[in-house]
Design a protein around this motif. Structure first.
Motif, PDB file in Angstrom:
ATOM      1  N   ALA A  80      39.040  76.451  39.123  1.00 53.44           N
ATOM      2  CA  ALA A  80      38.658  75.159  39.826  1.00 53.44           C
ATOM      3  C   ALA A  80      39.898  74.484  40.011  1.00 53.44           C
ATOM      4  O   ALA A  80      40.900  74.267  39.436  1.00 53.44           O
ATOM      5  N   LEU A  81      39.707  73.273  41.040  1.00 51.07           N
ATOM      6  CA  LEU A  81      40.609  72.393  41.213  1.00 51.07           C
ATOM      7  C   LEU A  81      39.817  71.102  41.009  1.00 51.07           C
ATOM      8  O   LEU A  81      38.828  70.794  41.660  1.00 51.07           O
ATOM      9  N   MET A  82      40.466  69.901  40.503  1.00 45.14           N
ATOM     10  CA  MET A  82      39.975  68.803  40.408  1.00 45.14           C
ATOM     11  C   MET A  82      40.687  67.603  40.872  1.00 45.14           C
ATOM     12  O   MET A  82      41.913  67.519  40.176  1.00 45.14           O
ATOM     13  N   ILE A  83      40.381  66.652  41.469  1.00 49.24           N
ATOM     14  CA  ILE A  83      41.203  65.373  41.730  1.00 49.24           C
ATOM     15  C   ILE A  83      40.543  64.268  41.287  1.00 49.24           C
ATOM     16  O   ILE A  83      39.187  64.161  41.762  1.00 49.24           O
ATOM     17  N   TYR A  84      41.117  63.237  40.494  1.00 50.79           N
ATOM     18  CA  TYR A  84      40.456  62.373  39.913  1.00 50.79           C
ATOM     19  C   TYR A  84      41.360  61.103  39.949  1.00 50.79           C
ATOM     20  O   TYR A  84      42.549  61.092  39.940  1.00 50.79           O
ATOM     21  N   ASP A  85      40.615  59.860  39.727  1.00 52.94           N
ATOM     22  CA  ASP A  85      41.565  58.784  39.728  1.00 52.94           C
ATOM     23  C   ASP A  85      42.212  58.373  38.539  1.00 52.94           C
ATOM     24  O   ASP A  85      41.529  58.384  37.373  1.00 52.94           O
ATOM     25  N   ALA A  86      43.393  58.535  38.605  1.00 57.15           N
ATOM     26  CA  ALA A  86      44.323  58.245  37.428  1.00 57.15           C
ATOM     27  C   ALA A  86      44.244  57.089  36.446  1.00 57.15           C
ATOM     28  O   ALA A  86      44.191  57.197  35.364  1.00 57.15           O
ATOM     29  N   GLU A  87      43.832  55.993  37.129  1.00 59.21           N
ATOM     30  CA  GLU A  87      43.596  54.781  36.260  1.00 59.21           C
ATOM     31  C   GLU A  87      42.267  54.519  35.678  1.00 59.21           C
ATOM     32  O   GLU A  87      42.076  54.195  34.747  1.00 59.21           O
ATOM     33  N   ALA A  88      41.349  54.980  36.432  1.00 59.10           N
ATOM     34  CA  ALA A  88      39.987  54.768  35.970  1.00 59.10           C
ATOM     35  C   ALA A  88      39.331  56.025  35.586  1.00 59.10           C
ATOM     36  O   ALA A  88      38.211  56.076  34.753  1.00 59.10           O
ATOM     37  N   GLY A  89      39.773  57.191  35.574  1.00 54.90           N
ATOM     38  CA  GLY A  89      39.309  58.433  35.190  1.00 54.90           C
ATOM     39  C   GLY A  89      38.110  58.924  36.040  1.00 54.90           C
ATOM     40  O   GLY A  89      37.330  60.008  35.638  1.00 54.90           O
ATOM     41  N   GLY A  92      36.877  62.399  41.732  1.00 56.95           N
ATOM     42  CA  GLY A  92      36.835  62.209  43.235  1.00 56.95           C
ATOM     43  C   GLY A  92      36.644  63.438  43.823  1.00 56.95           C
ATOM     44  O   GLY A  92      35.824  63.404  44.737  1.00 56.95           O
ATOM     45  N   LEU A  93      37.143  64.596  43.625  1.00 57.29           N
ATOM     46  CA  LEU A  93      36.794  65.757  44.256  1.00 57.29           C
ATOM     47  C   LEU A  93      36.922  66.831  43.322  1.00 57.29           C
ATOM     48  O   LEU A  93      37.981  66.912  42.629  1.00 57.29           O
ATOM     49  N   ALA A  94      36.001  67.839  43.032  1.00 61.00           N
ATOM     50  CA  ALA A  94      35.976  68.947  42.139  1.00 61.00           C
ATOM     51  C   ALA A  94      35.383  70.173  42.974  1.00 61.00           C
ATOM     52  O   ALA A  94      34.406  70.129  43.699  1.00 61.00           O
ATOM     53  N   GLY A  95      36.031  71.357  42.851  1.00 60.80           N
ATOM     54  CA  GLY A  95      35.312  72.645  43.369  1.00 60.80           C
ATOM     55  C   GLY A  95      35.990  73.729  42.906  1.00 60.80           C
ATOM     56  O   GLY A  95      37.020  73.738  42.285  1.00 60.80           O
ATOM     57  N   MET A 113      30.547  66.729  40.017  1.00 60.95           N
ATOM     58  CA  MET A 113      31.770  66.285  39.693  1.00 60.95           C
ATOM     59  C   MET A 113      32.618  65.777  40.895  1.00 60.95           C
ATOM     60  O   MET A 113      33.805  65.375  40.939  1.00 60.95           O
ATOM     61  N   THR A 114      31.829  65.304  42.045  1.00 57.09           N
ATOM     62  CA  THR A 114      32.536  64.930  43.407  1.00 57.09           C
ATOM     63  C   THR A 114      31.537  63.589  43.908  1.00 57.09           C
ATOM     64  O   THR A 114      30.429  63.742  44.020  1.00 57.09           O
ATOM     65  N   ASP A 115      32.174  62.828  44.028  1.00 56.50           N
ATOM     66  CA  ASP A 115      32.023  61.763  44.566  1.00 56.50           C
ATOM     67  C   ASP A 115      32.173  61.578  46.154  1.00 56.50           C
ATOM     68  O   ASP A 115      33.461  61.270  46.634  1.00 56.50           O
TER      69      ASP A 115
END
Length: 160
Positions: A80-89, A92-95, A113-115
Motif C-alpha cells: 500500500a501507499l498512503m499520503i496524509y497530512d503531516a500536521e493534522a495526521g 488524504g489518499l490511500a490505496g 482511508m481516503t478523503d
C-alpha cells in the motif's frame, strides 16, 4: 454423458476462478524488487524553503508511507501507499498498489482511508475504476510522484 458435462463445467469454472484470482491479485503485477526499494516513510524536504507553496498544498504538508505488511491501524491491504497530512495526521489518499513497474504505479483506492476531497491538488482519481495512476521517479533523496502533470516530491526518512 450428463456426468461428463457437469465435471467439464466444474473444471472450467475452477480454472476461470483461478485465472481471475491470479489476474486481479496485486502481487501479480507488482515488481517486488522495486517495491522493496520504495518501502518506507517519506516526508517533505525540510529546509529553508519549506514554506514555499510547492511543499504546502491543499492546506497540508503531505507525508507518505509505502508498506508491505498489514498494520492494525490501516485498513488498506498491502502492498500500500498512503499520503496524509503531516500536521493534522488526517488521511488524504490511500490505496493498494495493484501495478508497479519501472516508471508507473497504480493504486486501487481504499475508500475508508481516503478523503476524496482532501489529497494533493491537481491529482485525479479515476472514478470509473476507483484507481489513481502515477508516473514516478526515484531520486537521490526519495521519490517524485506525478499525476495529471502535478508532481510532488517526498524525501525518504532514514532509519537511525
Amino acid at each position: 454423458m450428463k456426468k461428463k458435462t457437469v465435471i467439464t463445467a466444474g473444471i472450467l469454472g475452477v480454472l476461470a476462478v483461478a485465472a481471475g484470482v491470479w489476474f486481479y491479485h496485486p502481487a501479480g503485477k507488482v515488481d517486488q524488487e522495486i517495491l522493496s526499494r520504495l518501502e518506507g516513510d517519506y516526508g517533505i524536504p525540510y529546509d529553508d524553503d519549506m514554506d514555499d507553496e510547492e511543499y504546502y498544498d491543499n492546506e497540508c504538508f503531505w507525508e507518505m508511507a509505502v508498506f508491505t505488511k498489514a498494520d492494525g491501524f490501516f485498513t488498506t491491504k498491502p502492498p500500500a501507499l498512503m499520503i496524509y497530512d503531516a500536521e493534522a495526521g488526517e488521511p488524504g489518499l490511500a490505496g493498494t498498489i495493484i501495478n508497479l513497474d519501472a516508471d508507473t504505479m497504480e493504486l486501487k483506492i481504499d475508500d475508508r482511508m481516503t478523503d476524496k476531497d482532501y489529497y494533493p491538488s491537481g491529482w485525479d482519481i479515476e472514478t470509473s475504476s476507483d484507481t489513481i495512476e502515477f508516473t514516478y521517479e526515484e531520486t537521490e533523496d526519495g521519490l517524485e510522484l506525478t499525476n495529471h502533470g502535478k508532481t510532488f516530491t517526498f524525501v525518504k526518512y532514514q532509519e537511525d
